[in-house]
Write a protein that holds these residues in place. Structure first.
Motif, PDB file in Angstrom:
ATOM      1  N   GLU A  59     -45.650 -59.806 -27.682  1.00  0.00           N
ATOM      2  CA  GLU A  59     -46.008 -60.605 -28.305  1.00  0.00           C
ATOM      3  C   GLU A  59     -45.114 -60.459 -29.670  1.00  0.00           C
ATOM      4  N   ASN A  60     -45.293 -59.207 -30.300  1.00  0.00           N
ATOM      5  CA  ASN A  60     -44.532 -59.046 -31.523  1.00  0.00           C
ATOM      6  C   ASN A  60     -43.046 -59.205 -31.189  1.00  0.00           C
ATOM      7  N   ASN A 115     -42.202 -62.867 -31.148  1.00  0.00           N
ATOM      8  CA  ASN A 115     -42.281 -63.374 -32.706  1.00  0.00           C
ATOM      9  C   ASN A 115     -41.521 -63.297 -33.484  1.00  0.00           C
ATOM     10  N   GLN A 138     -43.388 -68.955 -27.169  1.00  0.00           N
ATOM     11  CA  GLN A 138     -42.564 -68.660 -28.193  1.00  0.00           C
ATOM     12  C   GLN A 138     -41.043 -68.807 -27.663  1.00  0.00           C
TER      13      GLN A 138
END
Length: 351
Positions: A198-199, A202, A293
């Protein structure tokens, strides 16, 4: 080549899916265990077809690692060069262990007619390839008169970025003068998608390299995968059957081009880009909007062509823009930025 102009110009040949490296960001998931590769006669056949269309100007050899298919690579470069098509090879330079080895490998390709060497080098490649190999390949390429491009993929907090490369080049005046840089962000497809967090998603989505405009490869480049399938773009995605326009064993390249220029979705990807198209439709019923994303146009196309619901929704939406599409084509054609390849096989494109 003016990449803004929507017209086929480059043939991209993925000689093999095999690669001695297994970079975590590889958009086509190459590694040493994958074995599909195009045969010598298959590559020569498709290059011959590309020449016969009278529209292709350049042949780009990529992988996997194209140097693993060295004989096919050499023969194909020679064949394309004899037909006045320029040639380029993209490599990790894993083979450039010494200056003499580098010169030997590159001199044969240069004699065959190679004009450009693109070397992939970044944090991911450096796990497998020594910096000295890159320097060897650059120096010997320049000696042989090749155009050299260092292709660098960057992420937040990466070691190898523009500043790193510029410091390196400052130590080598000849390289500083002759080496060209091509710097992009990670394309979160293939292995990069499978290993993301997820990081990282992002960070990539927020990166300045997150390009969301028209695809400058769609309908400009036509790619042949190691499985012999042809797609109307650069091929920076794992192969997806929904994008295929034919197979070199049973489709003529001229027919593939005509079919591609009749594809309204592909035209819109070329004119506006997948990100803008996705923003025009409601896709929450097919994906989790809170978690999705997209870090650029390749990620956008990856979503469109791997999610049947999104694909169908987009096709339905674009039907309402048929008149607008014709107007855009007419405007771009009037300023020589779009050409429907009506000359191919005596066919016409009526869209």
């Amino acid at each position: 080549m003016d990449r803004r102009k929507v017209f086929p110009r480059e043939l991209v040949i993925h000689l093999t899916e095999t690669c001695p490296l297994e970079c975590s960001h590889c958009c086509v998931e190459s590694n040493s265990s994958k074995t599909k590769a195009l045969k010598n006669n298959e590559v020569l056949k498709i290059i011959g077809e590309a020449k016969s269309t009278n529209v292709f100007e350049k042949v780009c050899f990529v992988g996997g690692e194209p140097f693993l298919e060295y004989r096919t690579l050499t023969d194909s470069i020679s064949f394309a060069s004899k037909m006045n098509m320029s040639t380029s090879v993209t490599t990790s330079a894993y083979w450039a262990k010494t200056p003499s080895i580098s010169y030997s490998k590159l001199s044969k390709l240069t004699e065959a007619g190679l004009q450009e060497l693109c070397i992939s080098f970044d944090d991911y490649h450096m796990e497998y390839v020594s910096l000295q190999y890159i320097i060897n390949a650059c120096y010997e390429s320049i000696k042989l008169g090749l155009k050299v491009i260092l292709s660098i993929v960057v992420e937040p907090n990466c070691l190898i970025d523009r500043e790193y490369i510029e410091r390196l080049l400052n130590k080598h005046p000849l390289l500083k003068k002759e080496v060209n840089l091509d710097i992009t962000g990670v394309t979160t497809t293939g292995r990069a998608e499978a290993q993301n967090t997820e990081n990282t998603l992002n960070d990539r989505a927020a990166s300045k390299f997150n390009y969301s405009g028209p695809c400058m490869s769609a309908l400009r480049q036509f790619s042949v995968y190691p499985n012999k399938e042809i797609v109307p773009c650069c091929g920076a995605l794992p192969f997806n059957q929904m994008m295929s326009k034919g197979n070199i064993n049973n489709s003529k390249l001229s027919d593939v081009i005509m079919d591609s220029f009749s594809d309204k979705l592909m035209k819109w990807i070329a004119f506006e880009g997948p990100m803008k198209l996705l923003a025009e439709i409601e896709i929450s019923e097919f994906v989790d909007n809170e978690n999705i994303q997209l870090d650029g146009i390749c990620s956008g196309c990856n979503l469109i062509y791997t999610n049947q619901g999104v694909f169908n929704k987009l096709i339905e939406y674009l039907e309402s823009r048929n008149d607008e599409l014709k107007v855009i084509e007419a405007i771009l054609d009037s300023v020589n930025m779009y050409q429907s390849p009506v000359l191919l096989s005596g066919k016409t494109n009526d869209i």
